[in-house]
Scaffold this motif. Sequence first.
Motif, PDB file in Angstrom:
ATOM      1  N   CYS A 219     -56.899   9.304   3.097  1.00 32.23           N
ATOM      2  CA  CYS A 219     -56.450   8.140   3.874  1.00 32.23           C
ATOM      3  C   CYS A 219     -57.607   7.442   4.588  1.00 32.23           C
ATOM      4  O   CYS A 219     -58.534   8.086   5.057  1.00 32.23           O
ATOM      5  CB  CYS A 219     -55.407   8.555   4.915  1.00 32.23           C
TER       6      CYS A 219
ATOM      7  N   SER B 104     -52.567  -2.630  12.417  1.00 26.67           N
ATOM      8  CA  SER B 104     -53.167  -1.304  12.316  1.00 26.67           C
ATOM      9  C   SER B 104     -52.631  -0.689  11.025  1.00 26.67           C
ATOM     10  O   SER B 104     -51.432  -0.452  10.901  1.00 26.67           O
ATOM     11  CB  SER B 104     -52.738  -0.493  13.550  1.00 26.67           C
TER      12      SER B 104
ATOM     13  N   SER C  82     -40.610   4.982   3.136  1.00 23.57           N
ATOM     14  CA  SER C  82     -41.648   5.309   2.151  1.00 23.57           C
ATOM     15  C   SER C  82     -41.831   6.807   1.939  1.00 23.57           C
ATOM     16  O   SER C  82     -42.658   7.217   1.131  1.00 23.57           O
ATOM     17  CB  SER C  82     -42.986   4.715   2.599  1.00 23.57           C
TER      18      SER C  82
ATOM     19  N   ARG D 257     -45.292   2.561  -2.025  1.00 26.76           N
ATOM     20  CA  ARG D 257     -44.583   3.050  -0.836  1.00 26.76           C
ATOM     21  C   ARG D 257     -45.190   2.439   0.422  1.00 26.76           C
ATOM     22  O   ARG D 257     -46.371   2.610   0.695  1.00 26.76           O
ATOM     23  CB  ARG D 257     -44.642   4.577  -0.801  1.00 26.76           C
ATOM     24  N   ILE D 258     -44.340   1.740   1.169  1.00 20.10           N
ATOM     25  CA  ILE D 258     -44.798   1.033   2.376  1.00 20.10           C
ATOM     26  C   ILE D 258     -43.789   1.249   3.494  1.00 20.10           C
ATOM     27  O   ILE D 258     -42.589   1.137   3.276  1.00 20.10           O
ATOM     28  CB  ILE D 258     -44.910  -0.492   2.121  1.00 20.10           C
TER      29      ILE D 258
ATOM     30  N   SER E  39     -49.922   4.263  16.390  1.00 18.66           N
ATOM     31  CA  SER E  39     -50.655   3.088  16.875  1.00 18.66           C
ATOM     32  C   SER E  39     -50.107   2.756  18.254  1.00 18.66           C
ATOM     33  O   SER E  39     -48.892   2.727  18.443  1.00 18.66           O
ATOM     34  CB  SER E  39     -50.455   1.893  15.939  1.00 18.66           C
TER      35      SER E  39
ATOM     36  N   ARG F 214     -47.544  15.932  10.263  1.00 23.09           N
ATOM     37  CA  ARG F 214     -48.596  14.915  10.476  1.00 23.09           C
ATOM     38  C   ARG F 214     -48.033  13.770  11.321  1.00 23.09           C
ATOM     39  O   ARG F 214     -46.858  13.436  11.209  1.00 23.09           O
ATOM     40  CB  ARG F 214     -49.073  14.380   9.124  1.00 23.09           C
TER      41      ARG F 214
ATOM     42  N   ARG G  58     -62.331   3.452   8.977  1.00 23.77           N
ATOM     43  CA  ARG G  58     -62.733   4.846   9.226  1.00 23.77           C
ATOM     44  C   ARG G  58     -61.900   5.814   8.376  1.00 23.77           C
ATOM     45  O   ARG G  58     -60.765   5.497   7.977  1.00 23.77           O
ATOM     46  CB  ARG G  58     -62.605   5.203  10.720  1.00 23.77           C
ATOM     47  N   GLN G  59     -62.480   6.947   8.127  1.00 26.18           N
ATOM     48  CA  GLN G  59     -61.789   8.038   7.458  1.00 26.18           C
ATOM     49  C   GLN G  59     -60.683   8.544   8.376  1.00 26.18           C
ATOM     50  O   GLN G  59     -60.947   8.856   9.533  1.00 26.18           O
ATOM     51  CB  GLN G  59     -62.797   9.156   7.162  1.00 26.18           C
ATOM     52  N   ASP G  60     -59.461   8.597   7.851  1.00 31.14           N
ATOM     53  CA  ASP G  60     -58.354   9.169   8.630  1.00 31.14           C
ATOM     54  C   ASP G  60     -58.640  10.664   8.815  1.00 31.14           C
ATOM     55  O   ASP G  60     -58.806  11.408   7.848  1.00 31.14           O
ATOM     56  CB  ASP G  60     -57.052   8.934   7.868  1.00 31.14           C
ATOM     57  N   PHE G  61     -58.687  11.052  10.088  1.00 33.00           N
ATOM     58  CA  PHE G  61     -59.035  12.417  10.458  1.00 33.00           C
ATOM     59  C   PHE G  61     -57.962  13.407   9.995  1.00 33.00           C
ATOM     60  O   PHE G  61     -58.218  14.607   9.897  1.00 33.00           O
ATOM     61  CB  PHE G  61     -59.146  12.457  11.988  1.00 33.00           C
ATOM     62  N   SER G  62     -56.763  12.904   9.704  1.00 32.10           N
ATOM     63  CA  SER G  62     -55.631  13.803   9.423  1.00 32.10           C
ATOM     64  C   SER G  62     -55.333  13.961   7.940  1.00 32.10           C
ATOM     65  O   SER G  62     -54.423  14.707   7.565  1.00 32.10           O
ATOM     66  CB  SER G  62     -54.369  13.282  10.125  1.00 32.10           C
ATOM     67  N   HIS G  63     -56.062  13.229   7.083  1.00 35.19           N
ATOM     68  CA  HIS G  63     -55.709  13.239   5.659  1.00 35.19           C
ATOM     69  C   HIS G  63     -56.943  12.860   4.821  1.00 35.19           C
ATOM     70  O   HIS G  63     -57.503  11.782   5.015  1.00 35.19           O
ATOM     71  CB  HIS G  63     -54.578  12.245   5.409  1.00 35.19           C
TER      72      HIS G  63
ATOM     73  N   ARG H 181     -49.607   4.935  -0.521  1.00 32.51           N
ATOM     74  CA  ARG H 181     -48.649   4.684   0.574  1.00 32.51           C
ATOM     75  C   ARG H 181     -49.345   3.930   1.693  1.00 32.51           C
ATOM     76  O   ARG H 181     -50.539   4.134   1.944  1.00 32.51           O
ATOM     77  CB  ARG H 181     -48.104   6.027   1.101  1.00 32.51           C
ATOM     78  N   ILE H 182     -48.583   3.056   2.372  1.00 34.13           N
ATOM     79  CA  ILE H 182     -49.094   2.261   3.495  1.00 34.13           C
ATOM     80  C   ILE H 182     -48.202   2.499   4.715  1.00 34.13           C
ATOM     81  O   ILE H 182     -46.981   2.419   4.605  1.00 34.13           O
ATOM     82  CB  ILE H 182     -49.075   0.746   3.163  1.00 34.13           C
ATOM     83  N   VAL H 183     -48.833   2.803   5.864  1.00 36.74           N
ATOM     84  CA  VAL H 183     -48.116   2.853   7.140  1.00 36.74           C
ATOM     85  C   VAL H 183     -48.754   1.795   8.031  1.00 36.74           C
ATOM     86  O   VAL H 183     -49.932   1.906   8.372  1.00 36.74           O
ATOM     87  CB  VAL H 183     -48.229   4.239   7.818  1.00 36.74           C
TER      88      VAL H 183
ATOM     89  N   ASN I  85     -52.739   2.137   7.926  1.00 33.77           N
ATOM     90  CA  ASN I  85     -53.129   3.436   7.395  1.00 33.77           C
ATOM     91  C   ASN I  85     -52.853   3.440   5.894  1.00 33.77           C
ATOM     92  O   ASN I  85     -51.727   3.234   5.463  1.00 33.77           O
ATOM     93  CB  ASN I  85     -52.329   4.545   8.095  1.00 33.77           C
TER      94      ASN I  85
ATOM     95  N   ARG J 299     -51.907  17.826  12.293  1.00 31.56           N
ATOM     96  CA  ARG J 299     -52.662  16.668  11.788  1.00 31.56           C
ATOM     97  C   ARG J 299     -52.186  15.383  12.482  1.00 31.56           C
ATOM     98  O   ARG J 299     -51.023  15.028  12.414  1.00 31.56           O
ATOM     99  CB  ARG J 299     -52.495  16.565  10.279  1.00 31.56           C
ATOM    100  N   ILE J 300     -53.136  14.721  13.138  1.00 25.09           N
ATOM    101  CA  ILE J 300     -52.820  13.515  13.913  1.00 25.09           C
ATOM    102  C   ILE J 300     -53.891  12.461  13.662  1.00 25.09           C
ATOM    103  O   ILE J 300     -55.076  12.774  13.670  1.00 25.09           O
ATOM    104  CB  ILE J 300     -52.800  13.808  15.435  1.00 25.09           C
ATOM    105  N   THR J 301     -53.452  11.221  13.435  1.00 28.21           N
ATOM    106  CA  THR J 301     -54.405  10.110  13.463  1.00 28.21           C
ATOM    107  C   THR J 301     -53.851   9.059  14.408  1.00 28.21           C
ATOM    108  O   THR J 301     -52.629   8.852  14.490  1.00 28.21           O
ATOM    109  CB  THR J 301     -54.693   9.530  12.065  1.00 28.21           C
TER     110      THR J 301
ATOM    111  N   TYR K 241     -63.593   7.549  15.682  1.00 28.72           N
ATOM    112  CA  TYR K 241     -62.466   7.409  16.599  1.00 28.72           C
ATOM    113  C   TYR K 241     -63.031   7.213  17.996  1.00 28.72           C
ATOM    114  O   TYR K 241     -64.033   7.840  18.361  1.00 28.72           O
ATOM    115  CB  TYR K 241     -61.596   8.687  16.581  1.00 28.72           C
TER     116      TYR K 241
ATOM    117  N   THR L  88     -54.571   5.106  16.487  1.00 30.13           N
ATOM    118  CA  THR L  88     -55.296   3.858  16.713  1.00 30.13           C
ATOM    119  C   THR L  88     -54.844   3.328  18.071  1.00 30.13           C
ATOM    120  O   THR L  88     -53.662   3.031  18.255  1.00 30.13           O
ATOM    121  CB  THR L  88     -54.977   2.821  15.614  1.00 30.13           C
TER     122      THR L  88
ATOM    123  N   GLU M  41     -58.218   4.323   7.667  1.00 34.31           N
ATOM    124  CA  GLU M  41     -57.625   3.479   8.705  1.00 34.31           C
ATOM    125  C   GLU M  41     -58.372   2.146   8.711  1.00 34.31           C
ATOM    126  O   GLU M  41     -59.599   2.110   8.668  1.00 34.31           O
ATOM    127  CB  GLU M  41     -57.776   4.134  10.094  1.00 34.31           C
TER     128      GLU M  41
END
Lengths: 337, 337
Positions: A307, A246, B303, A229-230, B154, B150, A299-304, A150-152, A248, B229-231, B208, B233, A309
């Motif tokens: 994932c 940006s 998505s 999924r986008i 951005s 979650r 960077r490593q997504d802190f929430s998943h 998935r892409i956000v 994710n 859970r929060i990420t 971060y 940017t 970033e």
Amino acid sequence: MSKPINIAILGATGAVGTEILRLLESRNFPLNNLKLLASHRSIGSKLMFRGEMLEVEEVNKSSFDNIDLVLASAGSSISKAWLETIRKAGALMIDNSSAFRLNPDVPLVIPEINPSSLIGHNQVIANPNCTTILMAMTIYPLHKIRPIRRIVVSTYQAVSGAGTKAMEEMKQQFKNILNNKEPETDILPYPLAFNLFLHNSNMTDIGYCEEEVKMINETQKIFNEPNLRITATCVRVPILRAHSESINLEFDEPFSVEEAREILLKTPGVQLLEDWQKNYFPMPINASHDENVLVGRIRQDFSHPCCLELWICGDQILKGAALNAVQIAELLISKNY
Amino acid sequence: MSKPINIAILGATGAVGTEILRLLESRNFPLNNLKLLASHRSIGSKLMFRGEMLEVEEVNKSSFDNIDLVLASAGSSISKAWLETIRKAGALMIDNSSAFRLNPDVPLVIPEINPSSLIGHNQVIANPNCTTILMAMTIYPLHKIRPIRRIVVSTYQAVSGAGTKAMEEMKQQFKNILNNKEPETDILPYPLAFNLFLHNSNMTDIGYCEEEVKMINETQKIFNEPNLRITATCVRVPILRAHSESINLEFDEPFSVEEAREILLKTPGVQLLEDWQKNYFPMPINASHDENVLVGRIRQDFSHPCCLELWICGDQILKGAALNAVQIAELLISKNY
């Protein structure tokens, strides 16, 4: 197409058209004859190419006689209007508009990603949307290693995507505001100087604007992943020519930052720009006039746990449009497609 | 605190300080005496309040004698340096800096969200970071109905967050570039005119920047959800005073757009701004000088069945800082805390 060819640029005076002209010159493109075509408005304009002033001609029914390749960037309606004439003339169109991108018979190509899609083209090849190209360049190399689930994405898009007149209008708006005058809007829907707004392309019935739908559909087609999924939020910001995004990314399993960095370091057309000590990462002023897509702050997504970033910047007119079209043309020639 | 009180503004000449002064006047705040405090640099400055010119005094050891409430917005080091003096004087500090926000003994308050956290304060109350307040205002009302699982956010942050000097510097950069001169940087780390960059607050060891970490930690504390859970940017854009945020919310179960819209329509301090026909949604020029946080373009994430997309804009200096601090003060008075 193994020998120098005859090329027409349709929409030669626009932001993308003039950049195509510059690239054909700087890349020493193997061309024989070059014809500059535009609408009635631009008759009489002249553009420099290889030391010669070439006159811009109004496009007409015989414009494509003896032309091998048309590089079109005059908008969807123009591309649709001239496709059959171009085909009958035996020429091939590389089209920058969205007119044919989702047509299943039309290849939608980023040369670094899906070059083989060019095989079996039916005299028309579509160049993807700028935001799609820039994102795809930086995430496809990762997707190849471990599939993206998935892409956000949220974008920060320059005004160049709305054309040269919009760029001039935004500059004039800044001048007005800085001189305590009201900003005027003619091309842009709202003032963009000291402002930003959600992309004003037509709204679809799923609540996404067309620009966002393009990012979704085109990425799925280029990656040949119709179920990828986008979700996208596209925003116009007061920047002249480079887009930022940006991104994710969710993978099926964890993807280490180190591995992602190594992959992107080796990816042609992508430049890793990260100085963590100096807090220095890609910016539009670095990306403008750069043929590479800049990527950084991976960077490593802190929430998943699965994932990552990413932060990217790329020249909207170059790799986002003109350069990708010229690269498609070069690929056609080198592969004899 | 049931009768008119004596107030000191610490950092009175800054972007937030001057806005606090304006709000105390326009909201008819029940105050007795007002003292304007700043550093040595600002001695001799005068600011208008209720028709009188008040002189700015240099803060010193006796500044807080007979003061009931200090509204501080002079930065973390100043707040830390004066806390004990303020406490000994028997006053209470509402602090705009990040100095005490994550201290478990210090309430971190958005009056619309967690007013009861004020109970039992130990003479210091923290005002959250601007990006946190603006986001929290629009997502907490949804979180109360169905828990958020979650957040992927951005930001598009105005230069006002870097202070009035940075605002002036950015305007001068625009003037220079529009006159074909080089932009100069003194306060800002890079040119911001016709440019944008990832927020330049200190980098942490999780990749971060501090601004992003604030959004994560402060939202968790205000919502009393330490595992939310929060990420994030965070991006600085060439806008003067309103921040925008692109927010992707994942819930435990689907949350209909219609229900979210109805909830936000009824939320005090939040204004729904959506004209889907006209493609008209919140913009910084609408949000500037508006006390409400604007929210719009609420849509089902294409998505993910349990995700919503939100777009918000809010005045960084008002609800993002000065207004929230003044509202905390008003709440303290009305509740006799």
